[in-house]
Motif scaffolding. Structure first.
Motif, PDB file in Angstrom:
ATOM      1  N   ILE A 187       6.381 -17.475  17.217  1.00 50.48           N
ATOM      2  CA  ILE A 187       5.941 -17.945  18.200  1.00 50.48           C
ATOM      3  C   ILE A 187       5.698 -16.331  19.375  1.00 50.48           C
ATOM      4  CG2 ILE A 187       5.057 -18.789  20.684  1.00 50.48           C
ATOM      5  CD1 ILE A 187       5.917 -21.870  18.733  1.00 50.48           C
ATOM      6  N   ALA A 188       4.812 -15.890  19.714  1.00 45.16           N
ATOM      7  CA  ALA A 188       4.701 -14.814  20.636  1.00 45.16           C
ATOM      8  C   ALA A 188       4.065 -15.051  22.164  1.00 45.16           C
ATOM      9  CB  ALA A 188       4.068 -14.025  20.006  1.00 45.16           C
ATOM     10  N   PHE A 189       4.717 -15.048  22.809  1.00 44.53           N
ATOM     11  CA  PHE A 189       4.444 -14.907  24.295  1.00 44.53           C
ATOM     12  C   PHE A 189       4.059 -13.895  25.385  1.00 44.53           C
ATOM     13  CE2 PHE A 189       5.299 -16.085  29.285  1.00 44.53           C
ATOM     14  CZ  PHE A 189       4.180 -16.455  29.595  1.00 44.53           C
ATOM     15  N   TYR A 190       2.699 -13.786  25.869  1.00 48.64           N
ATOM     16  CA  TYR A 190       2.545 -12.408  26.148  1.00 48.64           C
ATOM     17  C   TYR A 190       3.558 -12.144  28.013  1.00 48.64           C
ATOM     18  CZ  TYR A 190       0.166  -8.784  28.028  1.00 48.64           C
ATOM     19  OH  TYR A 190      -0.256  -6.932  28.560  1.00 48.64           O
ATOM     20  N   ARG A 191       3.485 -11.765  28.476  1.00 45.20           N
ATOM     21  CA  ARG A 191       4.319 -11.968  29.790  1.00 45.20           C
ATOM     22  C   ARG A 191       3.717 -10.897  30.494  1.00 45.20           C
ATOM     23  NH1 ARG A 191      10.367 -10.571  28.760  1.00 45.20           N
ATOM     24  NH2 ARG A 191      10.592 -10.192  26.568  1.00 45.20           N
ATOM     25  N   GLY A 192       2.347 -10.166  30.467  1.00 48.20           N
ATOM     26  CA  GLY A 192       1.574  -9.173  31.555  1.00 48.20           C
ATOM     27  C   GLY A 192       0.921  -9.512  32.159  1.00 48.20           C
ATOM     28  N   TYR A 193      -0.222  -8.867  32.095  1.00 47.39           N
ATOM     29  CA  TYR A 193      -1.291  -9.037  33.413  1.00 47.39           C
ATOM     30  C   TYR A 193      -2.823 -10.605  33.518  1.00 47.39           C
ATOM     31  CZ  TYR A 193       0.686  -5.266  35.220  1.00 47.39           C
ATOM     32  OH  TYR A 193       1.792  -4.012  35.365  1.00 47.39           O
ATOM     33  N   TRP A 194      -3.732 -10.242  33.511  1.00 45.96           N
ATOM     34  CA  TRP A 194      -4.914 -10.708  33.044  1.00 45.96           C
ATOM     35  C   TRP A 194      -4.880 -12.222  32.583  1.00 45.96           C
ATOM     36  CZ3 TRP A 194      -5.265 -12.441  27.550  1.00 45.96           C
ATOM     37  CH2 TRP A 194      -7.044 -12.687  26.885  1.00 45.96           C
ATOM     38  N   ASN A 195      -4.361 -13.295  32.055  1.00 45.46           N
ATOM     39  CA  ASN A 195      -4.433 -14.403  32.204  1.00 45.46           C
ATOM     40  C   ASN A 195      -3.138 -15.133  32.565  1.00 45.46           C
ATOM     41  OD1 ASN A 195      -4.121 -17.025  31.580  1.00 45.46           O
ATOM     42  ND2 ASN A 195      -5.437 -16.548  29.309  1.00 45.46           N
ATOM     43  N   PRO A 196      -3.344 -15.448  34.020  1.00 45.87           N
ATOM     44  CA  PRO A 196      -2.334 -16.620  34.416  1.00 45.87           C
ATOM     45  C   PRO A 196      -1.593 -17.839  33.997  1.00 45.87           C
ATOM     46  CG  PRO A 196      -3.975 -16.284  35.676  1.00 45.87           C
ATOM     47  CD  PRO A 196      -4.210 -15.168  34.929  1.00 45.87           C
ATOM     48  N   ALA A 197      -2.292 -18.029  33.197  1.00 41.83           N
ATOM     49  CA  ALA A 197      -1.566 -19.342  32.512  1.00 41.83           C
ATOM     50  C   ALA A 197      -0.550 -18.919  31.213  1.00 41.83           C
ATOM     51  CB  ALA A 197      -3.020 -20.367  32.398  1.00 41.83           C
ATOM     52  N   GLY A 198      -0.869 -17.406  30.836  1.00 35.68           N
ATOM     53  CA  GLY A 198       0.286 -17.527  29.484  1.00 35.68           C
ATOM     54  C   GLY A 198      -1.157 -17.555  28.344  1.00 35.68           C
ATOM     55  N   VAL A 199      -0.468 -16.485  27.785  1.00 35.59           N
ATOM     56  CA  VAL A 199      -1.320 -16.209  26.333  1.00 35.59           C
ATOM     57  C   VAL A 199       0.114 -16.498  25.314  1.00 35.59           C
ATOM     58  CG1 VAL A 199      -2.497 -14.901  24.878  1.00 35.59           C
ATOM     59  CG2 VAL A 199      -2.822 -15.212  27.378  1.00 35.59           C
ATOM     60  N   TYR A 200      -0.234 -17.532  24.775  1.00 39.86           N
ATOM     61  CA  TYR A 200       0.719 -17.776  23.129  1.00 39.86           C
ATOM     62  C   TYR A 200      -0.237 -17.460  21.808  1.00 39.86           C
ATOM     63  CZ  TYR A 200       3.666 -20.094  26.439  1.00 39.86           C
ATOM     64  OH  TYR A 200       4.295 -20.034  27.668  1.00 39.86           O
ATOM     65  N   HIS A 201       0.682 -16.892  20.531  1.00 38.63           N
ATOM     66  CA  HIS A 201       0.334 -17.063  19.385  1.00 38.63           C
ATOM     67  C   HIS A 201       0.960 -17.441  18.242  1.00 38.63           C
ATOM     68  CE1 HIS A 201      -3.316 -14.893  20.700  1.00 38.63           C
ATOM     69  NE2 HIS A 201      -2.709 -13.899  21.394  1.00 38.63           N
ATOM     70  N   ALA A 202       0.610 -17.842  17.687  1.00 34.72           N
ATOM     71  CA  ALA A 202       2.037 -18.138  16.827  1.00 34.72           C
ATOM     72  C   ALA A 202       1.556 -17.644  14.879  1.00 34.72           C
ATOM     73  CB  ALA A 202       1.627 -20.138  16.193  1.00 34.72           C
ATOM     74  N   GLY A 203       2.547 -17.120  14.832  1.00 35.56           N
ATOM     75  CA  GLY A 203       2.140 -16.860  13.122  1.00 35.56           C
ATOM     76  C   GLY A 203       3.244 -16.471  12.007  1.00 35.56           C
ATOM     77  N   ASP A 204       3.274 -15.715  10.699  1.00 36.32           N
ATOM     78  CA  ASP A 204       4.217 -16.567   9.589  1.00 36.32           C
ATOM     79  C   ASP A 204       4.669 -14.920   9.752  1.00 36.32           C
ATOM     80  OD1 ASP A 204       5.241 -16.154   7.390  1.00 36.32           O
ATOM     81  OD2 ASP A 204       4.011 -17.853   6.705  1.00 36.32           O
ATOM     82  N   VAL A 205       6.328 -14.940  10.031  1.00 32.71           N
ATOM     83  CA  VAL A 205       7.076 -13.828   9.849  1.00 32.71           C
ATOM     84  C   VAL A 205       6.533 -13.342   7.848  1.00 32.71           C
ATOM     85  CG1 VAL A 205       9.508 -12.931   8.709  1.00 32.71           C
ATOM     86  CG2 VAL A 205       8.813 -14.155  11.122  1.00 32.71           C
ATOM     87  N   TYR A 206       6.457 -14.056   7.061  1.00 30.37           N
ATOM     88  CA  TYR A 206       5.431 -13.610   5.655  1.00 30.37           C
ATOM     89  C   TYR A 206       4.512 -12.980   5.727  1.00 30.37           C
ATOM     90  CZ  TYR A 206      10.310 -16.004   4.555  1.00 30.37           C
ATOM     91  OH  TYR A 206      11.963 -15.628   4.648  1.00 30.37           O
ATOM     92  N   ASP A 207       4.445 -13.223   6.975  1.00 31.01           N
ATOM     93  CA  ASP A 207       2.449 -12.699   6.527  1.00 31.01           C
ATOM     94  C   ASP A 207       2.167 -12.445   8.203  1.00 31.01           C
ATOM     95  OD1 ASP A 207      -0.678 -11.672   6.308  1.00 31.01           O
ATOM     96  OD2 ASP A 207      -0.768 -14.223   5.592  1.00 31.01           O
ATOM     97  N   PRO A 208       2.784 -11.611   8.524  1.00 32.02           N
ATOM     98  CA  PRO A 208       2.500 -10.904  10.015  1.00 32.02           C
ATOM     99  C   PRO A 208       1.339 -10.305  11.026  1.00 32.02           C
ATOM    100  CG  PRO A 208       3.584  -9.330   8.825  1.00 32.02           C
ATOM    101  CD  PRO A 208       3.449 -10.936   7.546  1.00 32.02           C
ATOM    102  N   GLU A 209       0.114  -9.847   9.790  1.00 33.95           N
ATOM    103  CA  GLU A 209      -0.557  -8.946   9.120  1.00 33.95           C
ATOM    104  C   GLU A 209      -1.689 -10.364  10.470  1.00 33.95           C
ATOM    105  OE1 GLU A 209      -1.742  -6.480   8.546  1.00 33.95           O
ATOM    106  OE2 GLU A 209      -0.317  -5.445   7.372  1.00 33.95           O
ATOM    107  N   PRO A 210      -1.859 -11.564  10.367  1.00 33.63           N
ATOM    108  CA  PRO A 210      -3.281 -11.987  11.863  1.00 33.63           C
ATOM    109  C   PRO A 210      -1.983 -12.006  12.786  1.00 33.63           C
ATOM    110  CG  PRO A 210      -3.030 -13.168   9.693  1.00 33.63           C
ATOM    111  CD  PRO A 210      -1.364 -12.266   9.132  1.00 33.63           C
ATOM    112  N   LEU A 211      -1.417 -12.484  12.575  1.00 33.07           N
ATOM    113  CA  LEU A 211      -0.459 -12.512  14.205  1.00 33.07           C
ATOM    114  C   LEU A 211      -0.432 -11.189  15.027  1.00 33.07           C
ATOM    115  CD1 LEU A 211       1.585 -13.805  16.587  1.00 33.07           C
ATOM    116  CD2 LEU A 211       3.436 -13.489  15.147  1.00 33.07           C
ATOM    117  N   TRP A 212      -0.390  -9.488  14.501  1.00 39.08           N
ATOM    118  CA  TRP A 212       0.010  -8.417  14.636  1.00 39.08           C
ATOM    119  C   TRP A 212      -1.549  -8.511  15.282  1.00 39.08           C
ATOM    120  CZ3 TRP A 212       2.906  -5.181  16.972  1.00 39.08           C
ATOM    121  CH2 TRP A 212       1.905  -3.707  17.117  1.00 39.08           C
TER     122      TRP A 212
END
Length: 98
Positions: free
Chosen positions: A34-59
């Protein structure tokens, strides 16, 4: 006592944080990421989930979010800017875990 496998160590998650310029906080539990974006643009935060064994979609999601945030920061004169990420998944993140 149950031994912790390599898939729960911070190695892969730490590499992902490094590759994104530390603009993401990455939590890893076994193959789930689970990756949480710490930057600008969306004050509510942005989360993405993925799989270590198939990281392409997460990237792809991470790169898209960081690109959108970078454009927003440029338009609004905000600094520092998130770095431009490589289009392809970095080789350091292709390492097999476990």
């Amino acid at each position: 006592m149950k031994q912790v496998s390599n898939s729960t160590d911070r190695g892969w998650a730490d590499r992902l944080e490094l590759e994104t310029g530390y603009w993401w906080r990455v939590l890893q539990f076994e193959e789930l990421v689970i990756a949480f974006y710490r930057g600008y643009w969306n004050p509510a935060g942005v989360y993405h989930a993925g799989d270590v064994y198939d990281p392409e979609p997460l990237w792809r999601h991470i790169r898209k979010t960081q690109d959108e945030s970078r454009r927003w920061a440029i338009q609004n004169g905000v600094r520092p800017l998130p770095p431009v990420l490589e289009h392809q998944l970095p080789d350091a993140l292709r390492t097999t875990v476990g």
